[in-house]
Design a protein around this motif. Structure first.
Motif, PDB file in Angstrom:
ATOM      1  N   VAL A   1       0.891 -25.932 -31.632  1.00  0.00           N
ATOM      2  CA  VAL A   1       2.282 -25.623 -31.346  1.00  0.00           C
ATOM      3  C   VAL A   1       2.379 -24.244 -30.683  1.00  0.00           C
ATOM      4  O   VAL A   1       2.042 -23.236 -31.300  1.00  0.00           O
ATOM      5  CB  VAL A   1       3.132 -25.623 -32.633  1.00  0.00           C
ATOM      6  N   PRO A   2       2.816 -24.183 -29.423  1.00  0.00           N
ATOM      7  CA  PRO A   2       3.016 -22.879 -28.791  1.00  0.00           C
ATOM      8  C   PRO A   2       4.214 -22.184 -29.411  1.00  0.00           C
ATOM      9  O   PRO A   2       5.249 -22.799 -29.637  1.00  0.00           O
ATOM     10  CB  PRO A   2       3.283 -23.235 -27.322  1.00  0.00           C
ATOM     11  N   THR A   3       4.091 -20.906 -29.700  1.00  0.00           N
ATOM     12  CA  THR A   3       5.189 -20.182 -30.332  1.00  0.00           C
ATOM     13  C   THR A   3       6.146 -19.641 -29.279  1.00  0.00           C
ATOM     14  O   THR A   3       5.778 -19.436 -28.123  1.00  0.00           O
ATOM     15  CB  THR A   3       4.660 -19.006 -31.169  1.00  0.00           C
ATOM     16  N   SER A   4       7.382 -19.388 -29.710  1.00  0.00           N
ATOM     17  CA  SER A   4       8.378 -18.818 -28.807  1.00  0.00           C
ATOM     18  C   SER A   4       7.908 -17.473 -28.285  1.00  0.00           C
ATOM     19  O   SER A   4       8.118 -17.133 -27.118  1.00  0.00           O
ATOM     20  CB  SER A   4       9.717 -18.659 -29.543  1.00  0.00           C
ATOM     21  N   ARG A   5       7.304 -16.679 -29.159  1.00  0.00           N
ATOM     22  CA  ARG A   5       6.864 -15.338 -28.745  1.00  0.00           C
ATOM     23  C   ARG A   5       5.773 -15.410 -27.684  1.00  0.00           C
ATOM     24  O   ARG A   5       5.783 -14.656 -26.711  1.00  0.00           O
ATOM     25  CB  ARG A   5       6.379 -14.557 -29.969  1.00  0.00           C
ATOM     26  N   ASP A   6       4.800 -16.338 -27.852  1.00  0.00           N
ATOM     27  CA  ASP A   6       3.737 -16.478 -26.852  1.00  0.00           C
ATOM     28  C   ASP A   6       4.319 -16.828 -25.489  1.00  0.00           C
ATOM     29  O   ASP A   6       3.919 -16.267 -24.456  1.00  0.00           O
ATOM     30  CB  ASP A   6       2.747 -17.567 -27.282  1.00  0.00           C
ATOM     31  N   LEU A   7       5.259 -17.763 -25.481  1.00  0.00           N
ATOM     32  CA  LEU A   7       5.880 -18.160 -24.222  1.00  0.00           C
ATOM     33  C   LEU A   7       6.700 -17.017 -23.633  1.00  0.00           C
ATOM     34  O   LEU A   7       6.691 -16.797 -22.421  1.00  0.00           O
ATOM     35  CB  LEU A   7       6.759 -19.383 -24.438  1.00  0.00           C
ATOM     36  N   ALA A   8       7.416 -16.290 -24.490  1.00  0.00           N
ATOM     37  CA  ALA A   8       8.238 -15.184 -24.000  1.00  0.00           C
ATOM     38  C   ALA A   8       7.381 -14.105 -23.352  1.00  0.00           C
ATOM     39  O   ALA A   8       7.743 -13.547 -22.311  1.00  0.00           O
ATOM     40  CB  ALA A   8       9.050 -14.583 -25.140  1.00  0.00           C
ATOM     41  N   VAL A   9       6.234 -13.803 -23.950  1.00  0.00           N
ATOM     42  CA  VAL A   9       5.333 -12.784 -23.380  1.00  0.00           C
ATOM     43  C   VAL A   9       4.883 -13.195 -21.982  1.00  0.00           C
ATOM     44  O   VAL A   9       4.864 -12.378 -21.051  1.00  0.00           O
ATOM     45  CB  VAL A   9       4.114 -12.575 -24.304  1.00  0.00           C
TER      46      VAL A   9
ATOM     47  N   VAL B   1       6.388 -15.371 -19.884  1.00  0.00           N
ATOM     48  CA  VAL B   1       7.523 -15.362 -18.957  1.00  0.00           C
ATOM     49  C   VAL B   1       7.891 -13.940 -18.570  1.00  0.00           C
ATOM     50  O   VAL B   1       8.167 -13.648 -17.399  1.00  0.00           O
ATOM     51  CB  VAL B   1       8.738 -16.086 -19.585  1.00  0.00           C
ATOM     52  N   GLU B   2       7.889 -13.026 -19.532  1.00  0.00           N
ATOM     53  CA  GLU B   2       8.254 -11.640 -19.231  1.00  0.00           C
ATOM     54  C   GLU B   2       7.234 -10.984 -18.316  1.00  0.00           C
ATOM     55  O   GLU B   2       7.589 -10.131 -17.486  1.00  0.00           O
ATOM     56  CB  GLU B   2       8.404 -10.856 -20.531  1.00  0.00           C
ATOM     57  N   ARG B   3       5.968 -11.371 -18.419  1.00  0.00           N
ATOM     58  CA  ARG B   3       4.949 -10.839 -17.506  1.00  0.00           C
ATOM     59  C   ARG B   3       5.271 -11.262 -16.066  1.00  0.00           C
ATOM     60  O   ARG B   3       5.175 -10.453 -15.128  1.00  0.00           O
ATOM     61  CB  ARG B   3       3.563 -11.341 -17.920  1.00  0.00           C
ATOM     62  N   GLU B   4       5.665 -12.518 -15.903  1.00  0.00           N
ATOM     63  CA  GLU B   4       6.037 -12.998 -14.568  1.00  0.00           C
ATOM     64  C   GLU B   4       7.307 -12.309 -14.074  1.00  0.00           C
ATOM     65  O   GLU B   4       7.412 -11.972 -12.881  1.00  0.00           O
ATOM     66  CB  GLU B   4       6.236 -14.508 -14.605  1.00  0.00           C
ATOM     67  N   LEU B   5       8.260 -12.095 -14.961  1.00  0.00           N
ATOM     68  CA  LEU B   5       9.495 -11.424 -14.564  1.00  0.00           C
ATOM     69  C   LEU B   5       9.225 -10.019 -14.061  1.00  0.00           C
ATOM     70  O   LEU B   5       9.814  -9.578 -13.065  1.00  0.00           O
ATOM     71  CB  LEU B   5      10.462 -11.359 -15.751  1.00  0.00           C
ATOM     72  N   ARG B   6       8.354  -9.294 -14.751  1.00  0.00           N
ATOM     73  CA  ARG B   6       8.045  -7.925 -14.314  1.00  0.00           C
ATOM     74  C   ARG B   6       7.437  -7.917 -12.921  1.00  0.00           C
ATOM     75  O   ARG B   6       7.746  -7.059 -12.096  1.00  0.00           O
ATOM     76  CB  ARG B   6       7.089  -7.262 -15.313  1.00  0.00           C
ATOM     77  N   GLY B   7       6.558  -8.877 -12.664  1.00  0.00           N
ATOM     78  CA  GLY B   7       5.947  -8.942 -11.344  1.00  0.00           C
ATOM     79  C   GLY B   7       6.972  -9.206 -10.258  1.00  0.00           C
ATOM     80  O   GLY B   7       6.960  -8.549  -9.205  1.00  0.00           O
ATOM     81  N   ARG B   8       7.879 -10.150 -10.492  1.00  0.00           N
ATOM     82  CA  ARG B   8       8.908 -10.447  -9.491  1.00  0.00           C
ATOM     83  C   ARG B   8       9.886  -9.288  -9.339  1.00  0.00           C
ATOM     84  O   ARG B   8      10.345  -8.996  -8.234  1.00  0.00           O
ATOM     85  CB  ARG B   8       9.643 -11.731  -9.868  1.00  0.00           C
ATOM     86  N   ALA B   9      10.207  -8.625 -10.448  1.00  0.00           N
ATOM     87  CA  ALA B   9      11.120  -7.489 -10.375  1.00  0.00           C
ATOM     88  C   ALA B   9      10.513  -6.344  -9.580  1.00  0.00           C
ATOM     89  O   ALA B   9      11.201  -5.682  -8.792  1.00  0.00           O
ATOM     90  CB  ALA B   9      11.490  -7.016 -11.779  1.00  0.00           C
ATOM     91  N   ARG B  10       9.214  -6.105  -9.769  1.00  0.00           N
ATOM     92  CA  ARG B  10       8.547  -5.040  -8.998  1.00  0.00           C
ATOM     93  C   ARG B  10       8.578  -5.357  -7.505  1.00  0.00           C
ATOM     94  O   ARG B  10       8.841  -4.481  -6.673  1.00  0.00           O
ATOM     95  CB  ARG B  10       7.104  -4.866  -9.477  1.00  0.00           C
ATOM     96  N   ALA B  11       8.290  -6.613  -7.162  1.00  0.00           N
ATOM     97  CA  ALA B  11       8.288  -6.996  -5.747  1.00  0.00           C
ATOM     98  C   ALA B  11       9.679  -6.854  -5.140  1.00  0.00           C
ATOM     99  O   ALA B  11       9.836  -6.334  -4.018  1.00  0.00           O
ATOM    100  CB  ALA B  11       7.779  -8.433  -5.600  1.00  0.00           C
TER     101      ALA B  11
END
Length: 321
Positions: free
Chosen positions: A208-216, A218-228
């Motif tokens: 079972v994937p946890t909400s926190r694992d998925l959030a981490v 997704v947030e890594r991808e968000l930071r990359g797009r925000a920087r670009a």
């Protein structure tokens, strides 16, 4: 309006802090015992880092608990509401109360830069009403809190933008960064994600994937797009780069973004309208936000949308409420 002589009442004037919380992996029975012992009707649910994941209520804990067939839920993570409405410490109490009443909830978690710092309940507000208190000064004196200076207008603000990785979201992110720079406020990039069903059973137990694992992730991808996107905005003459924070929340996108916009100056979302009615259709998420978000909403059209239209594009660059 909950105002009077002195400073207007804010969330941090009346909120309960520290907050009694429930870890997401808490079994149902101990969680129910916690609410019963404190006389609570609900409690915030947090992950291992203390980040707000949701809210669990009495109804959540008793629902499906006594059914005759099927598996009963075992942990709080299985029954909690995953899209908590939250506000900031500096938000006016009038707005907090309006959110409670409009959303039919009894409490609102107070979050400061991602950290759960307090909770405002209807009972907290009722105490203020019962004592006839109208201003922050008298409430803080009664509670033994230090005086706070008035917040100068424009010293803090927030533009929230939804990002799901689509071209429309990329356009919305660039717009939000430029608008926040113009206003001199920060940007909060928010993405909603779904928690998948348990993966196939391995070694006798479901994975079972946890909400926190998925959030981490997704947030890594968000930071990359925000920087670009920030680099693109910075390349434009005269534009500074605002402070950026990212947050991934499990739940339906429209509900997540509307909840995240509580206390914000502006919510920005991308449009996915297509075809002959593209200039009229905001997309389901955009429409939900326009109808339900507690602040102004700007819907930014997707790049190239006008090229796909069978008629000239609408005059407005974005739909705003």
């Amino acid at each position: 309006m909950i105002t009077g002589s002195g400073l207007p009442l804010r969330a941090d004037d009346v909120m309960t802090s520290p907050v009694v919380t429930v870890p997401a992996d808490t079994p149902i029975a101990p969680a129910a015992a916690l609410l019963a012992a404190h006389g609570f009707t609900a409690a915030p649910v947090v992950d291992a880092d203390g980040r707000l994941l949701g809210v669990v209520t009495e109804a959540d804990l008793v629902r499906d608990r006594f059914r005759l067939e099927g598996r009963e839920p075992r942990t709080v993570d299985e029954v909690m509401s995953r899209t908590p409405l939250a506000m900031r410490p500096e938000d006016e109490l009038t707005d907090v109360v309006s959110l409670m009443l409009d959303s039919h909830v009894r409490s609102v978690p107070i979050v400061d830069d991602g950290d759960l710092v307090g909770i405002v309940t209807r009972r907290d507000v009722l105490r203020v009403v019962a004592r006839g208190e109208r201003g922050a000064d008298e409430v803080r004196r009664r509670r033994g809190l230090p005086e706070r200076p008035a917040r100068p207008a424009g010293t803090r603000g927030r533009v929230v933008v939804g990002d799901d990785g689509s071209p429309g979201a990329a356009a919305a992110l660039r717009f939000a960064l430029a608008e926040a720079a113009r206003r001199g406020v920060r940007v909060e990039v928010v993405s909603a994600f779904a928690v998948p069903a348990p993966w196939p059973v391995r070694y006798g137990a479901p994975q079972v994937p946890t909400s926190r694992d998925l959030a981490v992730e997704v947030e890594r991808e968000l930071r990359g797009r925000a920087r670009a996107a920030a680099e693109e905005v910075r390349a434009e003459p005269g534009d500074a780069t605002p402070e950026v924070a990212v947050r991934a929340v499990p739940g339906e996108p429209g509900q997540v973004l509307s909840g995240a916009a509580a206390g914000a100056d502006l919510l920005v979302v991308g449009s996915r309208g297509r075809g002959a009615a593209a200039s009229l259709l905001l997309g389901s998420v955009g429409l939900h936000c326009v109808l339900h978000a507690p602040c102004s909403v700007t819907v930014v059209p997707s790049p190239g949308r006008a090229d796909e239209d069978t008629r000239p594009p609408a005059d407005a660059a974005e739909a705003t409420r």
